[in-house]
Design a protein around this motif. Sequence first.
Motif, PDB file in Angstrom:
ATOM      1  N   GLY A 287      14.182 -11.741  -4.904  1.00 20.41           N
ATOM      2  CA  GLY A 287      13.639 -12.791  -5.761  1.00 20.41           C
ATOM      3  C   GLY A 287      14.687 -13.706  -6.343  1.00 20.41           C
ATOM      4  N   ALA A 288      15.898 -13.709  -5.782  1.00 19.06           N
ATOM      5  CA  ALA A 288      17.013 -14.447  -6.379  1.00 19.06           C
ATOM      6  C   ALA A 288      17.097 -15.893  -5.938  1.00 19.06           C
ATOM      7  N   LEU A 289      16.359 -16.285  -4.900  1.00 20.03           N
ATOM      8  CA  LEU A 289      16.486 -17.653  -4.378  1.00 20.03           C
ATOM      9  C   LEU A 289      15.429 -18.594  -4.937  1.00 20.03           C
ATOM     10  N   GLY A 290      14.292 -18.051  -5.322  1.00 21.20           N
ATOM     11  CA  GLY A 290      13.180 -18.863  -5.775  1.00 21.20           C
ATOM     12  C   GLY A 290      11.881 -18.126  -5.572  1.00 21.20           C
ATOM     13  N   ALA A 291      10.783 -18.840  -5.750  1.00 19.31           N
ATOM     14  CA  ALA A 291       9.452 -18.248  -5.591  1.00 19.31           C
ATOM     15  C   ALA A 291       8.998 -18.396  -4.145  1.00 19.31           C
ATOM     16  N   VAL A 292       8.778 -17.288  -3.459  1.00 17.38           N
ATOM     17  CA  VAL A 292       8.224 -17.336  -2.103  1.00 17.38           C
ATOM     18  C   VAL A 292       6.729 -17.593  -2.233  1.00 17.38           C
ATOM     19  N   ILE A 293       6.271 -18.697  -1.693  1.00 21.15           N
ATOM     20  CA  ILE A 293       4.854 -19.043  -1.845  1.00 21.15           C
ATOM     21  C   ILE A 293       4.052 -18.808  -0.569  1.00 21.15           C
ATOM     22  N   GLU A 294       4.734 -18.811   0.578  1.00 14.67           N
ATOM     23  CA  GLU A 294       4.063 -18.516   1.854  1.00 14.67           C
ATOM     24  C   GLU A 294       5.034 -17.807   2.783  1.00 14.67           C
ATOM     25  N   LEU A 295       4.478 -16.986   3.675  1.00 12.38           N
ATOM     26  CA  LEU A 295       5.269 -16.364   4.725  1.00 12.38           C
ATOM     27  C   LEU A 295       4.514 -16.461   6.035  1.00 12.38           C
ATOM     28  N   THR A 296       5.259 -16.548   7.124  1.00 13.65           N
ATOM     29  CA  THR A 296       4.669 -16.481   8.459  1.00 13.65           C
ATOM     30  C   THR A 296       5.159 -15.197   9.102  1.00 13.65           C
ATOM     31  N   LEU A 297       4.194 -14.379   9.569  1.00 16.54           N
ATOM     32  CA  LEU A 297       4.490 -13.056  10.085  1.00 16.54           C
ATOM     33  C   LEU A 297       4.163 -12.962  11.572  1.00 16.54           C
ATOM     34  N   ASP A 298       4.951 -12.200  12.299  1.00 16.35           N
ATOM     35  CA  ASP A 298       4.642 -11.900  13.693  1.00 16.35           C
ATOM     36  C   ASP A 298       3.358 -11.083  13.776  1.00 16.35           C
ATOM     37  N   VAL A 299       2.538 -11.368  14.774  1.00 15.81           N
ATOM     38  CA  VAL A 299       1.377 -10.538  15.061  1.00 15.81           C
ATOM     39  C   VAL A 299       1.338 -10.236  16.563  1.00 15.81           C
ATOM     40  N   GLU A 300       0.515  -9.293  16.932  1.00 14.67           N
ATOM     41  CA  GLU A 300       0.362  -8.875  18.323  1.00 14.67           C
ATOM     42  C   GLU A 300      -1.089  -8.475  18.546  1.00 14.67           C
ATOM     43  N   PRO A 301      -1.497  -8.215  19.783  1.00 15.64           N
ATOM     44  CA  PRO A 301      -2.879  -7.771  20.009  1.00 15.64           C
ATOM     45  C   PRO A 301      -3.165  -6.475  19.250  1.00 15.64           C
ATOM     46  N   THR A 302      -4.389  -6.341  18.781  1.00 18.39           N
ATOM     47  CA  THR A 302      -4.768  -5.161  18.007  1.00 18.39           C
ATOM     48  C   THR A 302      -4.575  -3.880  18.820  1.00 18.39           C
ATOM     49  N   TYR A 303      -4.412  -2.786  18.133  1.00 14.57           N
ATOM     50  CA  TYR A 303      -4.213  -1.491  18.793  1.00 14.57           C
ATOM     51  C   TYR A 303      -4.820  -0.389  17.936  1.00 14.57           C
ATOM     52  N   ALA A 304      -5.134   0.715  18.572  1.00 12.99           N
ATOM     53  CA  ALA A 304      -5.681   1.879  17.878  1.00 12.99           C
ATOM     54  C   ALA A 304      -4.577   2.905  17.654  1.00 12.99           C
ATOM     55  N   VAL A 305      -4.727   3.676  16.591  1.00 13.92           N
ATOM     56  CA  VAL A 305      -3.773   4.720  16.229  1.00 13.92           C
ATOM     57  C   VAL A 305      -4.539   5.995  15.909  1.00 13.92           C
ATOM     58  N   ALA A 306      -3.990   7.121  16.306  1.00 14.76           N
ATOM     59  CA  ALA A 306      -4.522   8.421  15.902  1.00 14.76           C
ATOM     60  C   ALA A 306      -3.474   9.137  15.066  1.00 14.76           C
ATOM     61  N   GLN A 307      -3.938   9.876  14.070  1.00 13.97           N
ATOM     62  CA  GLN A 307      -3.034  10.540  13.138  1.00 13.97           C
ATOM     63  C   GLN A 307      -3.228  12.057  13.219  1.00 13.97           C
ATOM     64  N   HIS A 308      -2.130  12.763  13.429  1.00 13.00           N
ATOM     65  CA  HIS A 308      -2.157  14.216  13.568  1.00 13.00           C
ATOM     66  C   HIS A 308      -1.330  14.832  12.449  1.00 13.00           C
ATOM     67  N   VAL A 309      -1.835  15.871  11.823  1.00 13.75           N
ATOM     68  CA  VAL A 309      -1.139  16.529  10.728  1.00 13.75           C
ATOM     69  C   VAL A 309      -0.903  17.994  11.077  1.00 13.75           C
ATOM     70  N   TYR A 310       0.347  18.420  10.872  1.00 16.16           N
ATOM     71  CA  TYR A 310       0.739  19.808  11.159  1.00 16.16           C
ATOM     72  C   TYR A 310       1.399  20.390   9.905  1.00 16.16           C
ATOM     73  N   GLU A 311       1.369  21.705   9.826  1.00 13.13           N
ATOM     74  CA  GLU A 311       1.887  22.376   8.639  1.00 13.13           C
ATOM     75  C   GLU A 311       3.045  23.316   8.965  1.00 13.13           C
ATOM     76  N   ALA A 312       3.946  23.454   7.998  1.00  9.89           N
ATOM     77  CA  ALA A 312       5.073  24.402   8.014  1.00  9.89           C
ATOM     78  C   ALA A 312       6.027  24.255   9.193  1.00  9.89           C
ATOM     79  N   PRO A 313       6.467  23.025   9.529  1.00  9.21           N
ATOM     80  CA  PRO A 313       7.519  22.897  10.548  1.00  9.21           C
ATOM     81  C   PRO A 313       8.826  23.458   9.994  1.00  9.21           C
ATOM     82  N   ARG A 314       9.567  24.185  10.791  1.00 11.87           N
ATOM     83  CA  ARG A 314      10.786  24.862  10.333  1.00 11.87           C
ATOM     84  C   ARG A 314      11.948  23.879  10.203  1.00 11.87           C
TER      85      ARG A 314
END
Length: 419
Positions: free
Chosen positions: A160-187
């Motif tokens: 925030g040291a240069l000024g107020a950022v009022i807009e940004l342009t962001l890279d985008v790509e084609p949509t994609y799906a994600v699956a989330q897996h959770v595991y317990e007690a990894p050594r």
Amino acid sequence: MSSERNWAGNLVYGAARLVHPESLEEAREAIVSSERVRMLGTRHSFNDIADTDGALIALDRMPRAIEISAARDSVRVSSALRYGDIAPALEAAGLALPNLASLPHISVAGAVATGTHGSGDRIGSLATAVRALTLLTASGETRELRRGDPRFDGAVVSLGALGAVIELTLDVEPTYAVAQHVYEAPRWDAILADLDTVTGAGTSVSIFSTWQRTDAADQLWIKQRQRDDRADERAAVVALLGALPAAGKRHPILGADPQACSEQGGVPGPWFERLPHFRLAFTPSAGLELQSAYLVPRRDAVAAIEAVRGLASRIAPLLLVNEIRTVRADDLWLSSSYGADAVALHFTWRPDEPAVRALLPEIEAALPDSTRPHWGKISTLDAGEVRARYPRWGDFAALAASFDPERRFVNRRLEMLGL
């Protein structure tokens, strides 16, 4: 303004006034008429980096813009929008962002300015998606910087040291799906014997620990783009770690209600409903908490984790959860992953700031001297040490002086850092 606080409630803002401009002209007037000024986003910083004794300006009432380019490779957004506001609009257009942080509740400008990130060996921080930004300077001038401009890499993670950022342009790509897996007690011994293989087991990998035990972490979360799914490799890594699939939905903090968390169990879903750990409609994490985060070059990651492991008995009583994840290297001058792939160690603390601040010097002394604290979280590392860990700090200071010669956007924290 004495009642205005940050998200965590650990900081009362010292600003004389809070301003909510509703147009670019009102924002310009608020900045030009203020001797000292800072910008305020979603208040998710746990330190005073956003504070000032002058005017705090929040752009949340400015006109909302989400404009996809004709080439469908970028989106121009209002800086105060949250990632959770932008993502559904992109999904409706068949597009996606490269990555998201663990919670969609944060503003784009605030996240970018502090180098905030998600996770992934091959994915940079949220700031690396920025291809252009528009600044409103202390003099009221509007300036746009784009990739390729020699100042651009210094202006993105700007504190925030240069000024107020009022807009940004962001890279985008084609949509994609994600699956989330959770595991317990990894050594832990197996994790540290081949950390690269563990963090490479998915698109985004997080290791969670309360450090109540030192032989095993609590959980391993693997988020995987469906078009890149490598189930056999993931199963081999999990078996190597001695981890077991979670029997039900889990929260990163043991015992916390998982209703606030994104869908798990390997069920595919849209990118913006899986990459974050938490859902936009719920309070993320523990709500009342403090946070610290340290990023170390990947070459020093095992040493850093071992250092934390060695302090487990000191850390555990104050800790809600410690998350370990990865960030790809970039060229942004003040990025915590500048110049090297990084491993992030995030600490979510119980809301006891005096005790946390008393413990942090012990942790910081044990971590490698390549460690960089997150700009928006609690750290006690000496300001000179922080500056020394950014090779382009001098260039950034010169850039800030050129944009804000009257130092209107400089606050106490930036002064401590030497700006």
